[in-house]
Design a protein around this motif. Structure first.
Motif, PDB file in Angstrom:
ATOM      1  N   PRO A  95       0.821  -1.210   0.000  1.00 54.64           N
ATOM      2  CA  PRO A  95       0.000   0.000   0.000  1.00 54.64           C
ATOM      3  C   PRO A  95       0.857   1.263   0.000  1.00 54.64           C
ATOM      4  CG  PRO A  95      -0.597  -1.475   1.808  1.00 54.64           C
ATOM      5  CD  PRO A  95       0.650  -2.003   1.217  1.00 54.64           C
ATOM      6  N   VAL A  96       0.209   2.390  -0.278  1.00 55.14           N
ATOM      7  CA  VAL A  96       0.879   3.685  -0.290  1.00 55.14           C
ATOM      8  C   VAL A  96       0.017   4.700   0.432  1.00 55.14           C
ATOM      9  CG1 VAL A  96       2.150   3.288  -2.438  1.00 55.14           C
ATOM     10  CG2 VAL A  96      -0.154   4.271  -2.516  1.00 55.14           C
ATOM     11  N   ALA A  97       0.631   5.818   0.791  1.00 54.11           N
ATOM     12  CA  ALA A  97      -0.097   6.979   1.293  1.00 54.11           C
ATOM     13  C   ALA A  97      -0.039   8.061   0.223  1.00 54.11           C
ATOM     14  CB  ALA A  97       0.524   7.475   2.585  1.00 54.11           C
ATOM     15  N   VAL A 112       3.658   7.559  -1.462  1.00 53.86           N
ATOM     16  CA  VAL A 112       4.802   7.192  -0.631  1.00 53.86           C
ATOM     17  C   VAL A 112       4.487   5.890   0.097  1.00 53.86           C
ATOM     18  CG1 VAL A 112       6.404   7.929   1.167  1.00 53.86           C
ATOM     19  CG2 VAL A 112       5.311   9.640  -0.304  1.00 53.86           C
ATOM     20  N   GLY A 113       5.364   4.899  -0.080  1.00 52.94           N
ATOM     21  CA  GLY A 113       5.189   3.627   0.584  1.00 52.94           C
ATOM     22  C   GLY A 113       5.844   3.608   1.944  1.00 52.94           C
ATOM     23  N   LEU A 114       5.787   2.463   2.603  1.00 51.68           N
ATOM     24  CA  LEU A 114       6.520   2.273   3.847  1.00 51.68           C
ATOM     25  C   LEU A 114       8.005   2.472   3.597  1.00 51.68           C
ATOM     26  CD1 LEU A 114       4.676  -0.825   5.341  1.00 51.68           C
ATOM     27  CD2 LEU A 114       4.866   1.418   6.434  1.00 51.68           C
ATOM     28  N   SER A 150      -1.120   3.565 -10.685  1.00 54.47           N
ATOM     29  CA  SER A 150      -0.319   2.579  -9.951  1.00 54.47           C
ATOM     30  C   SER A 150      -1.115   1.341  -9.568  1.00 54.47           C
ATOM     31  CB  SER A 150       0.254   3.216  -8.675  1.00 54.47           C
ATOM     32  OG  SER A 150      -0.771   3.418  -7.705  1.00 54.47           O
ATOM     33  N   GLY A 151      -2.422   1.503  -9.365  1.00 57.75           N
ATOM     34  CA  GLY A 151      -3.242   0.392  -8.909  1.00 57.75           C
ATOM     35  C   GLY A 151      -3.011   0.019  -7.456  1.00 57.75           C
ATOM     36  N   ARG A 152      -2.324   0.869  -6.706  1.00 63.78           N
ATOM     37  CA  ARG A 152      -1.996   0.557  -5.308  1.00 63.78           C
ATOM     38  C   ARG A 152      -3.166   0.891  -4.378  1.00 63.78           C
ATOM     39  NH1 ARG A 152       3.552   0.342  -3.779  1.00 63.78           N
ATOM     40  NH2 ARG A 152       4.818  -0.026  -5.623  1.00 63.78           N
ATOM     41  N   ARG A 153      -3.214   0.183  -3.268  1.00 64.75           N
ATOM     42  CA  ARG A 153      -4.142   0.513  -2.190  1.00 64.75           C
ATOM     43  C   ARG A 153      -3.632   1.747  -1.460  1.00 64.75           C
ATOM     44  NH1 ARG A 153      -5.822  -3.452   2.894  1.00 64.75           N
ATOM     45  NH2 ARG A 153      -7.194  -1.947   3.962  1.00 64.75           N
ATOM     46  N   CYS A 154      -4.550   2.634  -1.052  1.00 69.62           N
ATOM     47  CA  CYS A 154      -4.171   3.863  -0.359  1.00 69.62           C
ATOM     48  C   CYS A 154      -4.638   3.793   1.095  1.00 69.62           C
ATOM     49  CB  CYS A 154      -4.789   5.076  -1.056  1.00 69.62           C
ATOM     50  SG  CYS A 154      -4.309   6.655  -0.329  1.00 69.62           S
ATOM     51  N   THR A 200     -10.763   6.330   1.159  1.00 63.47           N
ATOM     52  CA  THR A 200     -11.462   6.042   2.410  1.00 63.47           C
ATOM     53  C   THR A 200     -10.601   6.220   3.650  1.00 63.47           C
ATOM     54  OG1 THR A 200     -10.916   3.684   2.181  1.00 63.47           O
ATOM     55  CG2 THR A 200     -13.041   4.442   1.294  1.00 63.47           C
ATOM     56  N   GLY A 201      -9.305   6.318   3.506  1.00 71.14           N
ATOM     57  CA  GLY A 201      -8.428   6.446   4.670  1.00 71.14           C
ATOM     58  C   GLY A 201      -8.508   7.828   5.290  1.00 71.14           C
ATOM     59  N   PRO A 202      -7.921   8.022   6.467  1.00 77.62           N
ATOM     60  CA  PRO A 202      -7.945   9.320   7.142  1.00 77.62           C
ATOM     61  C   PRO A 202      -7.076  10.343   6.427  1.00 77.62           C
ATOM     62  CG  PRO A 202      -6.533   7.792   8.326  1.00 77.62           C
ATOM     63  CD  PRO A 202      -7.202   6.998   7.249  1.00 77.62           C
TER      64      PRO A 202
END
Length: 412
Positions: A95-97, A112-114, A150-154, A200-202
Motif C-alpha cells: 500500500p501507499v499513502a 509514498v510507501g513504507l 499505480s493500482g496501489r491501495r491507499c 477512504t483512509g484518514p
C-alpha cells in the motif's frame, strides 16, 4: 490416535496463543522495519524482546497484510558462519499513502510507501490560487491520477503547508506566502477533497517543516538522534521543528518553534511579523538574491534561483561569495541561540540552508560554536537533510501512523 489428535490440538492452541501474543507487537515490529532498524528477523526478535517463534509469527502476519516481504532463504555473506537470518523488506507492491505539499510557488502530489519510499510523483504545479479549496482539490485530483495509474491501495492522505497549523482544529494560522486567509481550515478542506475523490483512509495536515523534521528523523540525516532540531528555508521564509525523545514536539496547540522570528540582524529587513531582521527574512532565498544583487526571475522560484547561483558562481563571484558569507553568519547566530535554549544532539538543515552548509561548512560550524554557551567543546553536529521532498515524505508519515499504531485494525 487420541494422542496424535491431542498433540495436534495442543500445537494449534500454541500457535494461536503465540499469534495472539504477537499481535500486540505488530505495530512496534512494523515501525522497526519501516525505519530500517530491523533488516532481519534476528534483529526484529532482539528489538521486540520476544522469542524467535513469536517474531516469526509477527513477521508472517505483516507479510500476510501485504506490508513486508520475508526472504526465508537469503544468501550468506562471504565468510559468514551459520545459517543467515530471514531478511525483512518492505513489500514492493504494498500500500501507499497519498502525500501533498503546497508552497508559495506551487504544489506537488506523491505516493509514498513504507520506509519513506516515494513510489510516484506528479510534476510540480507552479500556479497557486488564493482559494485553498481550489488548490487542495487540484492536488488531490493529481494524486488520485497517480493512484489510478499505480493500482496501489491507499491507506490515507497527508498534507504539508507553509504555515503553523493549530491543533486540534487543523487551521492554517499564518499562510502568509500563499495569500490564503488566516485561519483557513486546511485539514477540513483537504479531508473533504480526499473523501470526494473516493479515498477512504484518514486525512491529515501539518506544517511543512515539522513534517520534514519527522521524515528526516525516521528515514534521513536525523535517524538515531534523540533530540533533533531541523531548520529549513522553504521557497520563501524560514521554519523550524524539534523532535524530542523521538517524538515531534508541536507544543500545546501545534504552534511550537516559530524559529523564523528570531532576530539575527537588528537593523535588517522588515519582517511580516512586524519586527525587523528576523531569520525569516534574513536567511531565505529572497534575502540571498537581494544580498547578491541578483534580480528574481518570474520563470523560476527564488529557492531554485538561489541554489543555482551558489552552485554555479560560488566562490568565484565576489557578490555571491559575500552574500553566502553574510547569510551563513546570520544563520549561525540563529542556530547558536537555539542550541543554547534547546540543547539538541543534532541539527539538520534543509532548503537553501542545506546549500549554504555545503558551500562553507567550516564557517557555519565556527559561527555556531563561537556563539553558543559550550563553544567547540560542546559542538552540536550540523548536517544537511538527505531526503528529496522531505516534507512530502513527512506528510505521508501522518497517513502511515495509524497503520504503524495498529496494522491489523487499520488494514482490516
Amino acid at each position: 490416535m487420541t494422542g496424535k489428535a491431542g498433540t495436534g490440538a495442543t500445537g494449534a492452541v500454541t500457535t494461536r496463543t503465540r499469534l495472539d501474543r504477537g499481535r500486540g507487537a505488530l505495530g512496534p515490529a512494523l515501525e522497526l522495519v519501516h525505519t530500517g532498524r530491523a533488516p532481519t528477523r534476528a534483529v526484529l526478535t532482539a528489538g521486540l524482546g520476544v522469542t524467535r517463534a513469536t517474531a516469526g509469527a509477527v513477521a508472517g502476519e505483516l507479510e500476510a497484510l501485504g506490508l513486508i516481504s520475508v526472504d526465508a532463504h537469503p544468501g550468506a555473506a562471504a565468510g559468514a558462519q551459520g545459517r543467515p537470518s530471514h531478511r525483512l523488506e518492505i513489500a514492493g507492491d504494498g500500500p501507499v499513502a497519498l502525500a501533498a505539499q503546497v508552497h508559495a510557488d506551487g504544489f506537488r502530489a506523491a505516493l509514498v510507501g513504507l520506509g519513506g519510499r516515494i513510489v510516484a510523483t506528479t510534476p510540480g504545479c507552479e500556479i497557486i490560487d488564493a482559494d485553498p479549496a481550489k488548490v487542495l482539490g487540484s492536488v488531490v485530483d493529481a494524486g488520485v491520477e497517480l493512484l489510478r495509474e499505480s493500482g496501489r491501495r491507499c491507506v490515507g492522505a497527508g498534507l504539508a503547508v507553509p504555515s503553523a497549523v493549530a491543533e486540534p482544529e487543523g487551521l492554517a494560522l499564518n499562510p502568509l506566502h500563499l495569500a490564503w486567509p488566516a485561519g483557513a481550515p486546511v485539514r477540513e478542506i483537504f479531508a473533504r477533497c480526499v473523501r470526494a475523490a473516493g479515498i477512504t483512509g484518514p486525512a491529515f495536515a501539518a506544517n511543512d517543516i515539522n513534517l520534514a523534521a519527522l521524515a528526516e528523523h525516521r528515514h534521513g540525516a536525523g535517524r538515531g538522534a534523540r533530540d533533533l532540531l531541523c531548520v529549513a528555508t522553504g521557497h520563501r521564509g524560514v521554519g523550524g521543528a524539534l523532535v524530542l525523545d523521538g517524538r515531534l514536539h508541536t507544543g500545546s496547540s501545534g504552534l511550537a518553534l516559530e524559529v523564523g522570528h528570531l532576530t539575527v540582524n537588528p537593523e535588517g529587513r522588515p519582517c511580516h511579523c512586524g519586527s525587523r531582521g528576523c531569520l525569516d527574512v534574513e536567511t531565505d532565498p529572497e534575502a540571498f538574491l537581494a544580498a547578491a544583487s541578483l534580480a528574481t526571475r518570474p520563470e523560476s522560484s527564488p529557492l531554485h534561483q538561489a541554489n543555482d547561483a551558489i552552485g554555479d558562481r560560488y566562490p568565484a563571484d565576489p557578490a555571491v561569495r559575500t552574500a553566502v558569507e553574510a547569510l551563513i553568519d546570520r544563520l549561525g547566530l540563529g542556530l547558536a541561540g537555539l542550541v543554547n535554549i534547546l540543547n539538541p544532539d543534532r541539527i539538520v538543515l534543509g532548503g537553501l540552508h542545506r546549500t549554504l552548509l555545503d558551500a562553507d561548512p567550516e564557517r557555519l560550524h565556527a559561527v555556531v560554536a563561537d556563539r553558543s554557551l559550550w563553544g567547540r567543546s560542546g559542538q552540536v553536529p550540523v548536517l544537511a537533510c538527505t531526503l528529496d521532498h522531505s516534507s512530502l515524505v513527512g506528510a505521508a508519515e501522518l497517513a502511515w501512523q495509524p497503520v504503524l499504531d495498529d496494522p491489523l485494525g487499520a488494514l482490516t
